[in-house]
Motif scaffolding. Structure first.
Motif, PDB file in Angstrom:
ATOM      1  N   UNK A 176     -58.898  38.692  94.498  1.00  0.00           N
ATOM      2  CA  UNK A 176     -58.440  39.981  92.793  1.00  0.00           C
ATOM      3  C   UNK A 176     -59.510  40.671  93.416  1.00  0.00           C
ATOM      4  N   UNK A 177     -60.910  39.738  93.067  1.00  0.00           N
ATOM      5  CA  UNK A 177     -62.099  40.666  92.574  1.00  0.00           C
ATOM      6  C   UNK A 177     -61.793  42.177  93.237  1.00  0.00           C
ATOM      7  N   UNK A 178     -62.230  41.890  94.984  1.00  0.00           N
ATOM      8  CA  UNK A 178     -62.177  42.254  96.549  1.00  0.00           C
ATOM      9  C   UNK A 178     -61.402  43.849  95.653  1.00  0.00           C
ATOM     10  N   UNK A 179     -60.296  43.305  95.282  1.00  0.00           N
ATOM     11  CA  UNK A 179     -59.371  44.843  95.130  1.00  0.00           C
ATOM     12  C   UNK A 179     -58.995  44.854  94.007  1.00  0.00           C
ATOM     13  N   UNK A 180     -59.863  44.631  93.189  1.00  0.00           N
ATOM     14  CA  UNK A 180     -60.353  45.222  91.658  1.00  0.00           C
ATOM     15  C   UNK A 180     -59.237  45.226  90.933  1.00  0.00           C
ATOM     16  N   UNK A 181     -58.668  43.616  90.770  1.00  0.00           N
ATOM     17  CA  UNK A 181     -57.156  43.748  90.247  1.00  0.00           C
ATOM     18  C   UNK A 181     -57.927  43.095  88.356  1.00  0.00           C
ATOM     19  N   UNK A 182     -57.247  43.896  87.892  1.00  0.00           N
ATOM     20  CA  UNK A 182     -56.966  43.086  86.423  1.00  0.00           C
ATOM     21  C   UNK A 182     -57.319  41.147  86.523  1.00  0.00           C
ATOM     22  N   UNK A 183     -58.139  40.666  85.504  1.00  0.00           N
ATOM     23  CA  UNK A 183     -57.744  38.823  85.532  1.00  0.00           C
ATOM     24  C   UNK A 183     -58.488  39.146  83.657  1.00  0.00           C
ATOM     25  N   UNK A 184     -57.027  38.180  83.855  1.00  0.00           N
ATOM     26  CA  UNK A 184     -57.331  38.695  82.335  1.00  0.00           C
ATOM     27  C   UNK A 184     -57.567  37.173  81.671  1.00  0.00           C
ATOM     28  N   UNK A 185     -57.933  37.040  80.955  1.00  0.00           N
ATOM     29  CA  UNK A 185     -58.776  35.753  80.372  1.00  0.00           C
ATOM     30  C   UNK A 185     -57.866  34.362  79.435  1.00  0.00           C
ATOM     31  N   UNK A 186     -56.643  34.842  79.292  1.00  0.00           N
ATOM     32  CA  UNK A 186     -55.837  33.744  78.699  1.00  0.00           C
ATOM     33  C   UNK A 186     -54.062  33.836  79.947  1.00  0.00           C
ATOM     34  N   UNK A 187     -53.535  32.684  79.856  1.00  0.00           N
ATOM     35  CA  UNK A 187     -51.792  32.845  80.128  1.00  0.00           C
ATOM     36  C   UNK A 187     -50.783  33.903  79.755  1.00  0.00           C
ATOM     37  N   UNK A 188     -51.642  33.924  78.214  1.00  0.00           N
ATOM     38  CA  UNK A 188     -50.761  35.467  77.793  1.00  0.00           C
ATOM     39  C   UNK A 188     -49.820  35.535  76.758  1.00  0.00           C
ATOM     40  N   UNK A 189     -49.720  34.105  76.081  1.00  0.00           N
ATOM     41  CA  UNK A 189     -48.887  33.904  75.087  1.00  0.00           C
ATOM     42  C   UNK A 189     -49.629  33.943  73.573  1.00  0.00           C
ATOM     43  N   UNK A 190     -49.954  34.439  72.506  1.00  0.00           N
ATOM     44  CA  UNK A 190     -50.422  35.286  71.811  1.00  0.00           C
ATOM     45  C   UNK A 190     -50.986  33.117  71.020  1.00  0.00           C
ATOM     46  N   UNK A 191     -50.155  32.142  71.015  1.00  0.00           N
ATOM     47  CA  UNK A 191     -51.396  31.114  70.654  1.00  0.00           C
ATOM     48  C   UNK A 191     -52.699  30.006  71.729  1.00  0.00           C
ATOM     49  N   UNK A 192     -52.391  30.600  72.954  1.00  0.00           N
ATOM     50  CA  UNK A 192     -53.455  30.272  73.911  1.00  0.00           C
ATOM     51  C   UNK A 192     -54.444  30.966  73.849  1.00  0.00           C
ATOM     52  N   UNK A 193     -54.072  32.788  73.128  1.00  0.00           N
ATOM     53  CA  UNK A 193     -55.393  33.939  73.071  1.00  0.00           C
ATOM     54  C   UNK A 193     -56.291  32.797  71.614  1.00  0.00           C
ATOM     55  N   UNK A 194     -55.555  32.852  70.959  1.00  0.00           N
ATOM     56  CA  UNK A 194     -56.266  32.329  69.451  1.00  0.00           C
ATOM     57  C   UNK A 194     -57.035  31.392  69.913  1.00  0.00           C
ATOM     58  N   UNK A 195     -56.823  30.777  70.166  1.00  0.00           N
ATOM     59  CA  UNK A 195     -57.844  29.345  70.830  1.00  0.00           C
ATOM     60  C   UNK A 195     -59.118  29.553  71.817  1.00  0.00           C
ATOM     61  N   UNK A 196     -59.112  31.158  72.455  1.00  0.00           N
ATOM     62  CA  UNK A 196     -59.925  31.415  73.262  1.00  0.00           C
ATOM     63  C   UNK A 196     -61.424  31.409  72.141  1.00  0.00           C
TER      64      UNK A 196
END
Length: 196
Positions: A176-196
């Motif tokens: 994914x780094x080689x291809x320059x893809x966006x690598x998100x830092x949370x699974x997707x849901x707001x509940x996981x995001x709040x815990x980051x």
């Protein structure tokens, strides 16, 4: 036999892929798919983007664009389910405060695998699978247990996997780094995001 598949899925993956005729591969995101596609590319899977857990339509679209890039790179067909965050919220109702990897995540994974099995049956696919097991944060035994339930319900064969094995997660980060893809830092849901 099912207990062995659930616990030791990786030893069954290659043979199942080799005999696959028409595979529907649920893709959670492009980076995870980078670690999975080398293992399943010989089956020429159709990619399936169904991720109602993603917290906003903007984030959904951003992740979808990266999956579209990957599908084009490998010249693979892609099926996209419309964004339906309300469906996810309904599925996890009452589990919002659960810890990461707990009951909310189980319901989320079950929702996506069940929908993939149903889509596979509806679309005439002969096998289905998911990229979710490439993540070190996801339980491969749980994913395979849910996949086998989907097989039992729909009659479409589940391809067992633990894609994090054989350096799958590492490969996903490198590719994914080689291809320059966006690598998100949370699974997707707001509940996981709040815990980051």
């Amino acid at each position: 036999m099912n207990d062995d598949i659930i616990k030791n899925a990786d030893k069954y993956t290659d043979e199942a892929v080799k005999s696959a005729k028409n595979l529907l591969l649920h893709v959670c995101c492009a980076p995870c798919a980078c670690g999975v596609l080398p293992r399943v590319i010989s089956a020429r899977p159709t990619l399936y983007f169904y991720n109602p857990n993603i917290d906003t339509s903007e984030e959904f679209d951003k992740r979808l664009r990266e999956v579209e890039k990957l599908a084009a790179y490998y010249d693979l067909p892609l099926i996209v389910e419309p964004y339906d965050h309300a469906g996810f919220l309904s599925a996890v109702k009452g589990e919002e405060a659960a810890p990461e990897g707990g009951s909310r995540c189980v319901k989320c994974i079950a929702l996506r695998i069940r929908k993939t099995a149903e889509k596979a049956k509806e679309g005439g696919f002969t096998e289905f699978c998911t990229t979710l097991s490439v993540s070190p944060h996801k339980s491969a035994p749980l994913i395979n247990e849910l996949g086998l339930k989907g097989e039992e319900t729909t009659g479409v064969k589940w391809i067992p996997s633990d894609f994090k094995k054989r350096n799958g997660f590492y490969e996903s980060t490198v590719k994914s780094r080689e291809m320059g893809l966006y690598r998100q830092v949370y699974c997707g849901c707001e509940f996981a995001k709040e815990r980051k």
